[in-house]
Design a protein around this motif. Structure first.
Motif, PDB file in Angstrom:
ATOM      1  N   ALA A 264       0.945  -1.261   0.067  1.00 40.03           N
ATOM      2  CA  ALA A 264      -0.074  -0.116   0.069  1.00 40.03           C
ATOM      3  C   ALA A 264       0.852   1.302  -0.148  1.00 40.03           C
ATOM      4  O   ALA A 264       1.688   1.480   0.959  1.00 40.03           O
ATOM      5  N   SER A 265       0.697   2.093  -0.817  1.00 34.83           N
ATOM      6  CA  SER A 265       1.502   3.330  -1.124  1.00 34.83           C
ATOM      7  C   SER A 265       0.599   4.382  -1.656  1.00 34.83           C
ATOM      8  O   SER A 265      -0.506   4.129  -2.357  1.00 34.83           O
ATOM      9  N   GLY A 266       1.064   5.767  -1.670  1.00 30.55           N
ATOM     10  CA  GLY A 266       0.109   6.775  -2.242  1.00 30.55           C
ATOM     11  C   GLY A 266      -0.466   7.414  -0.948  1.00 30.55           C
ATOM     12  O   GLY A 266      -1.647   7.545  -0.488  1.00 30.55           O
ATOM     13  N   ASN A 283      -0.014  -6.286   2.615  1.00 28.99           N
ATOM     14  CA  ASN A 283       1.071  -6.853   3.303  1.00 28.99           C
ATOM     15  C   ASN A 283       2.287  -6.140   3.970  1.00 28.99           C
ATOM     16  O   ASN A 283       2.904  -6.454   4.686  1.00 28.99           O
ATOM     17  N   ALA A 284       2.348  -4.849   3.305  1.00 22.88           N
ATOM     18  CA  ALA A 284       3.506  -3.914   3.631  1.00 22.88           C
ATOM     19  C   ALA A 284       3.012  -2.458   3.143  1.00 22.88           C
ATOM     20  O   ALA A 284       1.879  -2.645   2.414  1.00 22.88           O
ATOM     21  N   THR A 285       3.501  -1.557   3.726  1.00 26.06           N
ATOM     22  CA  THR A 285       3.337  -0.103   3.248  1.00 26.06           C
ATOM     23  C   THR A 285       4.342   0.433   3.050  1.00 26.06           C
ATOM     24  O   THR A 285       5.606   0.073   3.050  1.00 26.06           O
ATOM     25  N   ALA A 286       4.304   1.480   2.076  1.00 24.96           N
ATOM     26  CA  ALA A 286       5.465   2.103   1.586  1.00 24.96           C
ATOM     27  C   ALA A 286       5.427   3.688   1.577  1.00 24.96           C
ATOM     28  O   ALA A 286       4.070   4.133   1.183  1.00 24.96           O
ATOM     29  N   VAL A 287       6.311   4.277   1.758  1.00 29.64           N
ATOM     30  CA  VAL A 287       6.275   6.082   1.909  1.00 29.64           C
ATOM     31  C   VAL A 287       7.383   6.609   1.050  1.00 29.64           C
ATOM     32  O   VAL A 287       8.616   6.022   1.142  1.00 29.64           O
ATOM     33  N   ALA A 288       7.204   7.956   0.487  1.00 28.95           N
ATOM     34  CA  ALA A 288       8.343   8.450  -0.206  1.00 28.95           C
ATOM     35  C   ALA A 288       8.333   9.930   0.328  1.00 28.95           C
ATOM     36  O   ALA A 288       9.260  10.435   0.703  1.00 28.95           O
ATOM     37  N   GLY A 289       7.281  10.557  -0.070  1.00 27.46           N
ATOM     38  CA  GLY A 289       7.107  12.164   0.140  1.00 27.46           C
ATOM     39  C   GLY A 289       7.423  12.220   1.233  1.00 27.46           C
ATOM     40  O   GLY A 289       8.130  13.511   1.688  1.00 27.46           O
ATOM     41  N   SER A 290       6.752  11.745   2.331  1.00 26.31           N
ATOM     42  CA  SER A 290       6.860  12.192   3.725  1.00 26.31           C
ATOM     43  C   SER A 290       8.361  12.010   4.375  1.00 26.31           C
ATOM     44  O   SER A 290       8.916  12.931   5.133  1.00 26.31           O
TER      45      SER A 290
END
Length: 366
Positions: A264-266, A283-290
């Motif tokens: 999950a990302s966005g 199953n997992a999460t992802a972050v970039a901008g933060s």
């Protein structure tokens, strides 16, 4: 500096200056159910996950951000150092620049240098030939390969691709021949039920949904051109809606002995929203901008990111405590409520709410 290197720097600058959205990520419409009488010790809660043959201390990745010009090498170095210390995964940005020019490889290779034992994910576009994709994997000794699906971003770029006819067949070739798992990754406009089904038919078994509500690459590309378009920038499927669509698609499409891994990302901003994403079936999460904003907008950038990750971790632990969940497998069985626009979306898409709201009950859907 060529146009591609300048574009990398423009992306960083615009990502720092632009607000997320304009579409919300949708997680405000997901509600977890409080357990007033838990039977656990929160200090014993386990939020680690097996992922790509290794173990993450928590279900979190630093998603693809940058690479491809010397000016961003230090960003990748610092992010990799943080990921290694926290025990989380990290993906590099598109490696097309390094595949064209070996001088650009260092901006990606520093990630593996700083994180020799952790999960590192390579990144290419869907037109990349298999031999070049394998070079991208070998460049950073990657544990998986992201193939970024960025058709809306390409359409927003003056210099962007316009021919997408060969994406499906080439993606199937990458899945068939790459020595590591292939992750189909949207970059901010989401994946529908139907697209997820097509991806699985092509052999994909891991999808990063990349829904709307976070970093908006359409807006970034429009600003690079000195333009704005409210209608175009609002294109896409919210992160919560696309996650629900892909989860349901995986359950409906794959046989019972196969599993679709979903990232999950966005616009996931913190561990509270991550808990909602995990409750929906990620199953997992992802972050970039933060992460990028914490790194580059603070005088103590690495410490700021480390604090953000620790707060993310603690929010997940509290969420599991308050739902009486000793680990993430137990948490995934807890029911949640779906309200508002997300409820309306799923109803119009004929996706049954009972899949989430009636867990642990006699329910033939689940």
């Amino acid at each position: 500096m060529d146009i591609r290197q300048q574009r990398k720097l423009d992306h960083i600058r615009q990502a720092l200056s632009l607000e997320e959205g304009p579409l919300p990520n949708g997680f405000k419409d997901v509600r977890l159910i409080h357990e007033a009488l838990p039977s656990l010790d929160s200090r014993d809660i386990d939020i680690s996950i097996p992922f790509l043959g290794k173990t993450l201390t928590m279900p979190l990745l630093i998603n693809a951000i940058t690479g491809g010009t010397p000016q961003v090498t230090d960003i990748n170095r610092r992010l990799a150092r943080i990921a290694a210390k926290a025990g989380i995964g990290i993906a590099v940005g598109s490696q097309a620049a390094a595949l064209r020019d070996p001088a650009m490889r260092e901006s990606y290779q520093v990630v593996r240098e700083e994180n020799p034992n952790g999960i590192v994910i390579a990144n290419v576009n869907p037109n990349t030939p298999v031999d070049q994709a394998i070079k991208a994997i070998e460049m950073i000794q990657a544990d998986a390969l992201q193939v970024h699906l960025n058709v809306a971003q390409e359409m927003a770029m003056t210099e962007g691709d316009r021919d997408f006819r060969h994406w499906p067949e080439n993606l199937a070739e990458l899945v068939r021949h790459c020595p590591v798992p292939v992750i189909a990754k949207e970059v901010g406009n989401g994946v529908s039920f139907e697209t997820a089904q097509r991806l699985m038919e092509l052999g994909v078994r891991c999808i990063d949904v990349g829904g709307a509500g976070g970093t908006n690459f359409i807006a970034i590309e429009m600003r690079r051109r000195g333009l704005a378009s409210q209608e175009f920038e609002a294109w896409g499927i919210s992160s919560a809606a696309t996650l629900a669509e892909v989860v349901w698609s995986g359950c409906r499409t794959l046989p019972s002995d196969e599993r679709l891994t979903i990232i999950a990302s966005g616009g996931i901003r913190n561990g509270w929203e991550a808990a909602k994403a995990l409750s929906l079936g990620a199953n997992a999460t992802a972050v970039a901008g933060s992460v990028l904003k914490h790194l580059l907008s603070s005088s103590d950038g690495e410490q700021s990111v480390e604090k953000y990750i620790e707060e993310y971790r603690q929010a997940l632990i509290v969420s599991l405590t308050l739902t009486n969940s000793s680990n993430l497998d137990t948490f995934a069985q807890r029911p949640c409520l779906i309200l508002g626009e997300l409820k309306e979306w799923l109803e119009q898409r004929c996706i049954p709410l009972a899949f989430w709201t009636q867990r642990n009950k006699e329910n033939p859907v689940y």
